[in-house]
Scaffold this motif. Sequence first.
Motif, PDB file in Angstrom:
ATOM      1  N   LEU A  10     -26.016 -13.005  40.738  1.00 48.70           N
ATOM      2  CA  LEU A  10     -25.887 -14.426  41.076  1.00 48.70           C
ATOM      3  C   LEU A  10     -27.107 -15.237  40.650  1.00 48.70           C
ATOM      4  O   LEU A  10     -27.090 -16.459  40.726  1.00 48.70           O
ATOM      5  CB  LEU A  10     -25.670 -14.593  42.579  1.00 48.70           C
ATOM      6  N   THR A  11     -28.160 -14.550  40.227  1.00 52.87           N
ATOM      7  CA  THR A  11     -29.362 -15.246  39.771  1.00 52.87           C
ATOM      8  C   THR A  11     -29.445 -15.303  38.260  1.00 52.87           C
ATOM      9  O   THR A  11     -29.641 -16.375  37.676  1.00 52.87           O
ATOM     10  CB  THR A  11     -30.632 -14.553  40.313  1.00 52.87           C
ATOM     11  N   LYS A  12     -29.292 -14.174  37.601  1.00 49.07           N
ATOM     12  CA  LYS A  12     -29.557 -14.090  36.158  1.00 49.07           C
ATOM     13  C   LYS A  12     -28.385 -13.519  35.371  1.00 49.07           C
ATOM     14  O   LYS A  12     -28.515 -13.230  34.191  1.00 49.07           O
ATOM     15  CB  LYS A  12     -30.810 -13.232  35.942  1.00 49.07           C
ATOM     16  N   GLY A  13     -27.248 -13.328  36.004  1.00 48.59           N
ATOM     17  CA  GLY A  13     -26.063 -12.924  35.265  1.00 48.59           C
ATOM     18  C   GLY A  13     -26.171 -11.553  34.640  1.00 48.59           C
ATOM     19  O   GLY A  13     -26.417 -10.547  35.321  1.00 48.59           O
ATOM     20  N   MET A  14     -26.013 -11.487  33.330  1.00 48.75           N
ATOM     21  CA  MET A  14     -25.867 -10.224  32.624  1.00 48.75           C
ATOM     22  C   MET A  14     -27.132  -9.376  32.584  1.00 48.75           C
ATOM     23  O   MET A  14     -27.078  -8.206  32.202  1.00 48.75           O
ATOM     24  CB  MET A  14     -25.377 -10.479  31.203  1.00 48.75           C
ATOM     25  N   LEU A  15     -28.270  -9.928  32.965  1.00 52.76           N
ATOM     26  CA  LEU A  15     -29.484  -9.111  33.038  1.00 52.76           C
ATOM     27  C   LEU A  15     -29.301  -7.950  34.002  1.00 52.76           C
ATOM     28  O   LEU A  15     -29.976  -6.919  33.890  1.00 52.76           O
ATOM     29  CB  LEU A  15     -30.684  -9.969  33.461  1.00 52.76           C
ATOM     30  N   VAL A  16     -28.372  -8.101  34.946  1.00 45.75           N
ATOM     31  CA  VAL A  16     -28.129  -7.037  35.919  1.00 45.75           C
ATOM     32  C   VAL A  16     -27.744  -5.735  35.214  1.00 45.75           C
ATOM     33  O   VAL A  16     -28.049  -4.637  35.710  1.00 45.75           O
ATOM     34  CB  VAL A  16     -27.045  -7.466  36.935  1.00 45.75           C
ATOM     35  N   VAL A  17     -27.096  -5.821  34.061  1.00 38.73           N
ATOM     36  CA  VAL A  17     -26.682  -4.614  33.339  1.00 38.73           C
ATOM     37  C   VAL A  17     -27.905  -3.826  32.879  1.00 38.73           C
ATOM     38  O   VAL A  17     -27.985  -2.607  33.051  1.00 38.73           O
ATOM     39  CB  VAL A  17     -25.796  -4.990  32.135  1.00 38.73           C
ATOM     40  N   ARG A  53     -44.200 -19.382  39.934  1.00 39.08           N
ATOM     41  CA  ARG A  53     -44.330 -20.671  40.612  1.00 39.08           C
ATOM     42  C   ARG A  53     -43.389 -21.734  40.029  1.00 39.08           C
ATOM     43  O   ARG A  53     -43.162 -22.764  40.664  1.00 39.08           O
ATOM     44  CB  ARG A  53     -45.781 -21.164  40.477  1.00 39.08           C
ATOM     45  N   LEU A  54     -42.891 -21.523  38.844  1.00 35.60           N
ATOM     46  CA  LEU A  54     -41.992 -22.485  38.220  1.00 35.60           C
ATOM     47  C   LEU A  54     -40.575 -22.319  38.764  1.00 35.60           C
ATOM     48  O   LEU A  54     -40.196 -21.245  39.227  1.00 35.60           O
ATOM     49  CB  LEU A  54     -41.985 -22.289  36.701  1.00 35.60           C
ATOM     50  N   ALA A  55     -39.798 -23.388  38.683  1.00 33.34           N
ATOM     51  CA  ALA A  55     -38.391 -23.328  39.111  1.00 33.34           C
ATOM     52  C   ALA A  55     -37.581 -22.652  38.009  1.00 33.34           C
ATOM     53  O   ALA A  55     -36.754 -23.268  37.338  1.00 33.34           O
ATOM     54  CB  ALA A  55     -37.865 -24.726  39.402  1.00 33.34           C
ATOM     55  N   MET A  56     -37.859 -21.374  37.826  1.00 35.00           N
ATOM     56  CA  MET A  56     -37.184 -20.553  36.826  1.00 35.00           C
ATOM     57  C   MET A  56     -36.631 -19.308  37.509  1.00 35.00           C
ATOM     58  O   MET A  56     -37.010 -18.991  38.641  1.00 35.00           O
ATOM     59  CB  MET A  56     -38.141 -20.207  35.689  1.00 35.00           C
ATOM     60  N   LEU A  57     -35.778 -18.589  36.820  1.00 31.85           N
ATOM     61  CA  LEU A  57     -35.034 -17.505  37.444  1.00 31.85           C
ATOM     62  C   LEU A  57     -35.765 -16.170  37.442  1.00 31.85           C
ATOM     63  O   LEU A  57     -35.412 -15.267  38.190  1.00 31.85           O
ATOM     64  CB  LEU A  57     -33.693 -17.321  36.709  1.00 31.85           C
ATOM     65  N   ASP A  58     -36.807 -16.038  36.627  1.00 30.19           N
ATOM     66  CA  ASP A  58     -37.320 -14.703  36.311  1.00 30.19           C
ATOM     67  C   ASP A  58     -38.112 -14.069  37.444  1.00 30.19           C
ATOM     68  O   ASP A  58     -37.921 -12.879  37.745  1.00 30.19           O
ATOM     69  CB  ASP A  58     -38.154 -14.794  35.033  1.00 30.19           C
ATOM     70  N   GLY A  59     -39.028 -14.812  38.073  1.00 28.68           N
ATOM     71  CA  GLY A  59     -39.799 -14.239  39.167  1.00 28.68           C
ATOM     72  C   GLY A  59     -38.919 -13.822  40.328  1.00 28.68           C
ATOM     73  O   GLY A  59     -39.096 -12.760  40.935  1.00 28.68           O
ATOM     74  N   LEU A  97     -23.943 -22.460  32.266  1.00 24.92           N
ATOM     75  CA  LEU A  97     -24.921 -21.596  31.604  1.00 24.92           C
ATOM     76  C   LEU A  97     -25.388 -20.442  32.469  1.00 24.92           C
ATOM     77  O   LEU A  97     -25.546 -19.322  31.989  1.00 24.92           O
ATOM     78  CB  LEU A  97     -26.128 -22.425  31.154  1.00 24.92           C
ATOM     79  N   LYS A  98     -25.651 -20.702  33.742  1.00 22.20           N
ATOM     80  CA  LYS A  98     -26.259 -19.695  34.610  1.00 22.20           C
ATOM     81  C   LYS A  98     -25.528 -19.628  35.949  1.00 22.20           C
ATOM     82  O   LYS A  98     -24.906 -20.598  36.374  1.00 22.20           O
ATOM     83  CB  LYS A  98     -27.731 -20.034  34.875  1.00 22.20           C
ATOM     84  N   PRO A  99     -25.649 -18.483  36.644  1.00 20.20           N
ATOM     85  CA  PRO A  99     -25.125 -18.417  38.015  1.00 20.20           C
ATOM     86  C   PRO A  99     -25.897 -19.373  38.925  1.00 20.20           C
ATOM     87  O   PRO A  99     -26.985 -19.836  38.571  1.00 20.20           O
ATOM     88  CB  PRO A  99     -25.365 -16.951  38.405  1.00 20.20           C
ATOM     89  N   PRO A 100     -25.395 -19.655  40.132  1.00 21.60           N
ATOM     90  CA  PRO A 100     -25.923 -20.782  40.909  1.00 21.60           C
ATOM     91  C   PRO A 100     -26.913 -20.449  42.020  1.00 21.60           C
ATOM     92  O   PRO A 100     -27.302 -21.356  42.763  1.00 21.60           O
ATOM     93  CB  PRO A 100     -24.642 -21.355  41.533  1.00 21.60           C
ATOM     94  N   LEU A 101     -27.332 -19.188  42.189  1.00 26.99           N
ATOM     95  CA  LEU A 101     -28.107 -18.858  43.383  1.00 26.99           C
ATOM     96  C   LEU A 101     -29.400 -19.663  43.472  1.00 26.99           C
ATOM     97  O   LEU A 101     -29.741 -20.183  44.544  1.00 26.99           O
ATOM     98  CB  LEU A 101     -28.419 -17.362  43.426  1.00 26.99           C
TER      99      LEU A 101
END
Length: 507
Positions: free
Chosen positions: A171-178, A130-136, A60-64
């Motif tokens: 490597l964190t959020k994939g296609m959001l980089v675009v 603070r959550l183990a999520m990719l966005d911050g 589902l997601k990149p692994p960083l």
Amino acid sequence: MSHKQWFLGLLVASLILSLIGLGNLPLRDWDEGTYAIVAREIYRTGNWIYPTIQGDPFLLKPPLMQWFIAVCYHIGGVQEFTTRFPGAFLTALGVPLLYLIGRLAFRKNLPALFSALVYLTLLPVVRHGRLAMLDGMTVSFFLLLLFCVLKARHDKKYAVGIGFCLGLITLTKGMLVVVLAVIVSLFIIANKQLALLKNPFLWIGMVLGNFPAIAWYFAQWQHYGNIFLEVHFQSQAFDRLGKAVEGNTGPIWYYLLEVIKYGFPWLLFLPGGLYLSWKNRHTAWGCLTLIGTIVYFAIVSLMSTKLPWYIMPIYPFLALAIGANLSYIWQEEKFKTRFLTGFFAFLVIVGLAGCIYFNIFDKQPLLIVMSVVLAMTMGMTSWLVNQHNRQFIPVLFAGMYLVLGMLMSSQSWIWELNEKFPVLPVAALIRDNVPPGTQIYTSFPDSRPSLDFYSDCKIIPTSIADLQDKFADKSYLLLGKETLPKINLNQSKVMGEANGFKLVAIN
């Protein structure tokens, strides 16, 4: 205070707010539980290149993020604090980074400082970070990217960092980089930095910085074939643009409501900040704020899939606009006294209502004190505004910091945990009676990755008819009290009970 002292002060203040009470609550569904399982399997197996989730490929997601968490597991063991630490730490770095960006964009210290303080005290930034999520974590890499772009105008070597930041975001959020790359590109054009394209350090950074991400994606494609492309790109990226994935939908104004709900009290100063941005659109800070806000808000609002944390990248731009307005108010001492006085007086009532609520329904002393501090802060702010005293700004910063500090130290900063049954007692019941890695079938209708993580088993929601068949196959069942009488469980053995669930096995 000097520039370095402000930078260090912001860093320390941000780290305190991000790390205080970080491990005091269980992991929540979905992302936290999922990433914790993946990271634990990396930690246990040493399989860093092809992550798995309960033995199955995790596509589902990149692994960083999972790599960072696995490193923390090696250092501090598998626990809530080590799971959340990488994201919280990196999110905290975004506050001093925004200060550095502000200094380069505004070319003044005061609006840069106010922008960083606004970002520091925005509830969504603090809580989601603070959550183990990719966005911050992604937003902090994006801020580092913006810093490198601005800094490269005067020191060409900083252009190397642009490519590395793009690689980290990928490597964190994939296609959001675009999307983020489009925003940066438009800013480079508007800020007349096209000479950056002739900078050799930029291309060195693009090659070296993006090589790890490209290599990882190529390895996944070679290993899994087209199924990786279908899941990672089609399902997780492109499908979310045109249709609501897993029922996560909302109106086009969904994210406007998110900003309104969680942006106070700073939202009061956003219209003035956006107006100043438009008036100063020829400057670096003005065009950066407008491009970032308009482009990102338009893209995320038009997406069919709606999730609250998708709006996170917009908050640095809003903070810049609000910081500019607060700086203008501080220097010119011009603000709408009557409106602000009334609104902050209303927030006093909100604080007092919170105090009453927590005294009756959730008797945590920290939350009661938090409500009192909120009411006192808003009362003092209202009085200072009425006196036309600009000191209301530092009072508001200090009060909001204390309020957020107490909320993050409490047992309520992850309020979604109250939406479903507590997982820890049920997970303990499973661990005490079932070998790790066992598949257990449950009458609960939804998957809960946090329960899978804590129980170290795979808990599979199943219909009543299928539960009967699974029991006949000698599988373990996790049944709610209301489900148990509906199933014929001859020769069954109840191994234990927790939170209204019974763990059942064949006798």
